[in-house]
Each structure stands twice: as structure tokens, then as C-alpha cells.
Design an enzyme around this catalytic site. Structure first.
Site, PDB file in Angstrom:
ATOM      1  N   GLN A  75       0.828  -1.208   0.000  1.00 31.90           N
ATOM      2  CA  GLN A  75       0.000   0.000   0.000  1.00 31.90           C
ATOM      3  C   GLN A  75       0.868   1.265   0.000  1.00 31.90           C
ATOM      4  O   GLN A  75       0.570   2.255   0.669  1.00 31.90           O
ATOM      5  CB  GLN A  75      -0.937  -0.002   1.205  1.00 31.90           C
ATOM      6  CG  GLN A  75      -2.129  -0.919   1.059  1.00 31.90           C
ATOM      7  CD  GLN A  75      -3.149  -0.416   0.039  1.00 31.90           C
ATOM      8  OE1 GLN A  75      -3.221   0.770  -0.266  1.00 31.90           O
ATOM      9  NE2 GLN A  75      -3.944  -1.325  -0.508  1.00 31.90           N
ATOM     10  N   SER A  76       1.912   1.255  -0.795  1.00 35.92           N
ATOM     11  CA  SER A  76       2.856   2.368  -0.836  1.00 35.92           C
ATOM     12  C   SER A  76       2.254   3.627  -1.469  1.00 35.92           C
ATOM     13  O   SER A  76       1.810   3.606  -2.617  1.00 35.92           O
ATOM     14  CB  SER A  76       4.100   1.949  -1.633  1.00 35.92           C
ATOM     15  OG  SER A  76       4.914   3.057  -1.923  1.00 35.92           O
ATOM     16  N   ASN A  77       2.271   4.712  -0.705  1.00 37.19           N
ATOM     17  CA  ASN A  77       1.869   6.013  -1.258  1.00 37.19           C
ATOM     18  C   ASN A  77       2.875   6.496  -2.302  1.00 37.19           C
ATOM     19  O   ASN A  77       2.505   7.111  -3.300  1.00 37.19           O
ATOM     20  CB  ASN A  77       1.751   7.051  -0.144  1.00 37.19           C
ATOM     21  CG  ASN A  77       0.688   6.713   0.867  1.00 37.19           C
ATOM     22  OD1 ASN A  77      -0.441   6.399   0.516  1.00 37.19           O
ATOM     23  ND2 ASN A  77       1.042   6.750   2.140  1.00 37.19           N
TER      24      ASN A  77
END
Length: 331
Positions: A75-77
Site C-alpha cells: 500500500q505504498s503512497n
């Protein structure tokens, strides 16, 4: 500092707002809590990585790259904003995801940032936890070269001296806004992880002799590791802009007491802080970075770490898209 000598592409909406959180301030009984709204940078729902990518993507284009490669958690921004920047600039994008969560559910693996990564047509590669992700990126870069492409590798979080320029610039922006508001700033607080945001802020604020301390609330590493990581990058960044020696070791401070069980794993304090902010101010923080950073800051306020009449700026680094991957743990 003349940052205009470094190549840059326009990706962000600037200046992002600097605004008081009056109901949260009243609830805590002081100090005055301001938020720097870097969730409003615009690209792919915004976030702090957009500032870094303005310099990183310009460097990639200048070097003739046609493919950008980066890595992060599922879930990397940072991955989401990189994928969007690549789409905007007509580049291919390879995202390498390290699964750092034990038994993740389908919400975490498919919704939120991951859903947007697919919308931006990024190619996603999955890796188990504890993979050497830097080595994995080099392997992908070699694959791209073999197929005739021209890769550009961006470190996790965009955290190298080129990317950190984005937060040297943000420090200038904060000081300009504070001067316009006739606001005396006493502290800057934010969630610190891959080090680039904190390193850039420290360099920028020290280079301007602002005397404003930066406190990073750690999300993924012990204090000694995190502070050393930030300090080394701050030194490299200062040298990169021609300001060697502006950062001393004591300028880099990280409190890593609020990580909980590990990176990306929710804590009860984070959940309570995130819901408190949403219900007092209508403002969304993310569960991995700003949520834990806020939890730490509120706990420190309760312990008297700050004076009641201080003016604190909390850097909102974005990431509310990630809430969808965690909603069962939050409500």
C-alpha cells in the site's frame, strides 16, 4: 538557496495550505496545532512524494530514461504517486512490492493504492518480506536494459539527495507562509520513514538559520537506526546543494516509541488519533505514516513535551487512499 538550478518538472499544486486545527487544539488544551496540507499536492490524490518526484522525474528525463523503477510496501503512497507521475510524463513504470504484513486480506492487497496503481497502468511485481529490494530493482533494471529500454531507479520513498530537494523546498515554503501569517513557529513534527522528508526539512530549515527543530515520529525503525539514516541523507543533501556543514548530528531527532508491532501494522493509539482528527476536524490521515505520527505527537502533548503556547506544524504527508486497505481494522 537557489533550487532553480536543479532540473524540475511541475507535478504539485503549491503552495499547499498551512492551517490551524482549532478544535483539536482546544481538545488538547494547547499548544496551537497547525497542519501543513501536503495531502493537497494534487497528483493522484496528493502526498509528500509528489514534491520529491518533481526533481526525481526531471532527473530521469534529463538522463533519457523511458522506464522508472521503484519499490515499497504493497500500500505504498510513494508507488502510487510515482505511477501517476510516470503516466503524466509518458514513461513506463515498474513497481516492486515487498509484502511486509502477515496474512494480509484482499482489501490490503487489492484496494486503495494498489487499485490506483493499476489505473495508472504500472507493472506490479510482488516479493516476500525481507527481500533485498534494492537488489531486486537492479535486477529489473537489467531486464529493462536487455529489452532495449532505459531504466531510472528511484529508491524507496524517493529518498536520496535529489528527492530530498522537495523538502528543502517545502521548508522554504513553510517559512514564507509563516512570515506572511506573522506566525512564530516553535516545532515541525511529521512521520519519518525512508528519511527523505525529514532530511530535506532539516537541511532547509538549518540553511535558513530558522532555529525551528524538526521532530520525526518513526514508523519503521529503532531510534538509533532512524536518526543515523536521516543524518547521513541530510549530510548528502546539504553537500548536494552546496551547504556543507549546516546540519549537526543533534539537529536530527526521531522518536520511535509509537511504531507498535511494525511497519504498516495498526496500533490502537493510531486508530484513536486518526478517528479523533476525522471527527473533530473532518481531516483524513493515513494509518501507516501520519496516523502514527499524530498518535505520537498527541501523546507527547499529553506528557508536557511541548509548551501550551507553542505553535506546532504537523506535516500531513498524505496517503488517505490507504485507508481503504485498512478499513476493517479502523472501524
Amino acid at each position: 538557496m537557489l533550487l532553480s538550478r536543479f532540473p524540475r518538472v511541475h507535478l504539485a499544486h503549491r503552495n499547499t495550505p498551512l492551517e490551524l486545527l482549532p478544535r483539536l487544539t482546544k481538545h488538547m488544551g494547547g499548544p496551537n496545532i497547525y497542519v501543513k496540507r501536503d495531502d493537497c499536492t494534487g497528483l493522484a490524490s496528493g502526498g509528500n512524494k509528489t514534491r520529491k518526484l518533481e526533481f526525481l522525474m526531471a532527473d530521469a528525463l534529463q538522463r533519457g530514461a523511458d522506464t522508472v523503477i521503484t519499490q515499497g510496501a504493497v500500500q505504498s503512497n510513494h508507488a502510487r504517486q510515482t505511477a501517476a507521475a510516470a503516466a503524466k510524463l509518458g514513461l513506463k513504470c515498474e513497481l516492486l512490492f515487498e509484502n511486509r504484513i502477515v496474512d494480509p486480506d484482499s482489501d490490503y492487497l487489492e484496494s486503495g493504492n494498489v487499485f490506483l496503481d493499476h489505473l495508472f497502468n504500472a507493472n506490479i511485481r510482488d516479493y516476500p518480506g525481507a527481500t533485498d529490494m534494492n537488489a531486486a530493482m537492479e535486477t529489473v533494471a537489467a531486464e529493462v536494459r536487455k529489452s532495449g529500454g532505459r531504466p531510472y531507479v528511484i529508491p524507496g520513498g524517493g529518498s536520496n539527495p535529489v528527492g530530498a530537494l522537495g523538502y528543502v523546498d517545502c521548508a522554504l515554503e513553510i517559512i514564507t507562509q509563516a512570515n506572511e501569517m506573522q506566525l512564530k513557529l516553535d516545532h515541525v513534527v511529521h512521520a519519518t520513514g525512508s528519511a527523505g522528508t525529514q532530511a530535506g526539512l532539516v537541511v532547509g530549515l538549518q540553511a535558513m538559520s530558522s532555529n525551528i527543530p524538526v521532530l520525526g515520529i518513526g514508523v519503521n525503525a529503532p531510534r538509533s537506526v532512524q536518526e543515523e539514516r536521516v543524518f547521513l541523507l541530510a549530510q548528502e543533501t546539504a553537500a548536494f546543494i552546496g551547504a556543507e556543514g549546516v546540519v549537526d548530528r543533534e539537529d536530527v531527532v526521531a522518536n520511535c516509541d509509537y511504531i507498535g508491532e511494525g511497519y504498516g501494522i495498526p496500533t490502537q493509539a493510531m486508530r484513536e488519533a486518526l478517528l479523533l482528527l476525522a471527527r473533530l476536524e473532518g481531516l483524513l490521515f493515513d494509518p501507516v505514516y501520519s496516523g502514527k505520527g499524530l498518535a505520537g505527537m498527541l501523546d507527547l502533548i499529553g506528557k508536557g513535551h511541548f509548551s501550551k503556547d507553542d505553535n506546532i506544524v504537523f506535516i500531513h504527508t498524505g496517503g488517505s487512499v490507504g485507508l481503504f486497505g485498512y478499513y476493517k481494522q479502523l472501524l
